[in-house]
Design an enzyme around this catalytic site. Structure first.
Site, PDB file in Angstrom:
ATOM      1  N   CYS A  13       0.936  -1.147   0.019  1.00 32.99           N
ATOM      2  CA  CYS A  13       0.072  -0.014  -0.113  1.00 32.99           C
ATOM      3  C   CYS A  13       0.936   1.132  -0.135  1.00 32.99           C
ATOM      4  O   CYS A  13       1.982   1.314   0.408  1.00 32.99           O
ATOM      5  CB  CYS A  13      -0.978   0.030   1.064  1.00 32.99           C
ATOM      6  SG  CYS A  13      -2.212   1.138   1.052  1.00 32.99           S
ATOM      7  N   ASP A 132      -5.421  -2.961  11.575  1.00 32.90           N
ATOM      8  CA  ASP A 132      -4.198  -1.951  11.809  1.00 32.90           C
ATOM      9  C   ASP A 132      -3.960  -1.534  13.083  1.00 32.90           C
ATOM     10  O   ASP A 132      -4.728  -1.598  13.850  1.00 32.90           O
ATOM     11  CB  ASP A 132      -4.531  -0.906  10.817  1.00 32.90           C
ATOM     12  CG  ASP A 132      -3.158  -0.223  10.468  1.00 32.90           C
ATOM     13  OD1 ASP A 132      -2.028  -0.623  10.794  1.00 32.90           O
ATOM     14  OD2 ASP A 132      -3.023   0.697   9.670  1.00 32.90           O
TER      15      ASP A 132
END
Length: 209
Positions: A13, A132
């Site tokens: 990402c 996360d």
């Protein structure tokens, strides 16, 4: 090792440069993440995203990351950039994630006291739950969280993120058995600038080579 190779998908990402896209694709990643959040150092404009996507071949998933964006903003990106999947990383409700004509991932920022099962139950239409590390501000911290906080059974597939790097991702997979892993700062030389050797090392660690 064989289970990792067959089951665990890889997303890199926060890509901002063509050369990083090319390295990631050549290394065999499954998905590329583009950040459409202006406060992120990895933010890309629609024009930049269009240029990057020209270097992403078929069968590599293009994920657009949004943080509390308006529906108009998301639609504007979708209309201009060939996204395959949306990732919502802010305070979006299920209604704010649906209705774009694309599948989505819902991110949860993990810390003690967060009920991940209850959170996941609010997003039954999500393709997966991306876990996360909790930070006061939105965006990657580069720090991992306590993986024991992840429930053994989750109603959604789990994508593990937060502080992963070539040195710890194999252990993370063995402990959590996620459907996929998501890395950003763990393969960078600077924010938004990926390191080719770290990308290759990360993929090799996941594949068990």
């Amino acid at each position: 090792m064989i289970a990792m190779n067959l089951l665990t998908r890889i997303k890199v990402c926060g890509l901002t440069r063509v050369e990083d896209i090319q390295v990631a694709v050549a290394a065999g990643v499954d998905a590329i993440g583009l950040v459409f959040y202006a406060d992120s150092p990895r933010h890309v404009t629609i024009e930049q995203a269009q240029a990057l996507c020209r270097h992403i071949p078929p069968f590599v998933t293009v994920v657009g990351l949004f943080v509390n964006a308006s529906r108009a903003e998301v639609h504007r990106v979708i209309e201009a950039v060939p996204l395959n999947l949306l990732q919502f990383h802010g305070d979006e409700t299920v209604d704010q994630c649906e209705g774009f004509g694309l599948p989505y991932l819902r991110a949860a920022r993990v810390r003690p006291g967060v009920d991940l099962l209850e959170f996941a139950s609010q997003f039954p239409s999500a393709r997966a739950l991306l876990l996360d590390t909790w930070t006061p501000a939105y965006g990657g911290s580069g720090e991992s969280f306590d993986w024991s906080l992840i429930p053994s059974s989750c109603p959604l597939p789990v994508i593990l993120s937060g502080g992963l790097n070539p040195g710890n991702v194999a252990d993370a997979i063995r402990q959590v058995r996620p459907a996929a892993v998501d890395v950003s700062s763990g393969v960078e030389s600077a924010k938004g600038i990926k390191d080719a050797e770290k990308i290759r090392a990360f993929v090799n660690a996941v594949r068990g080579i």
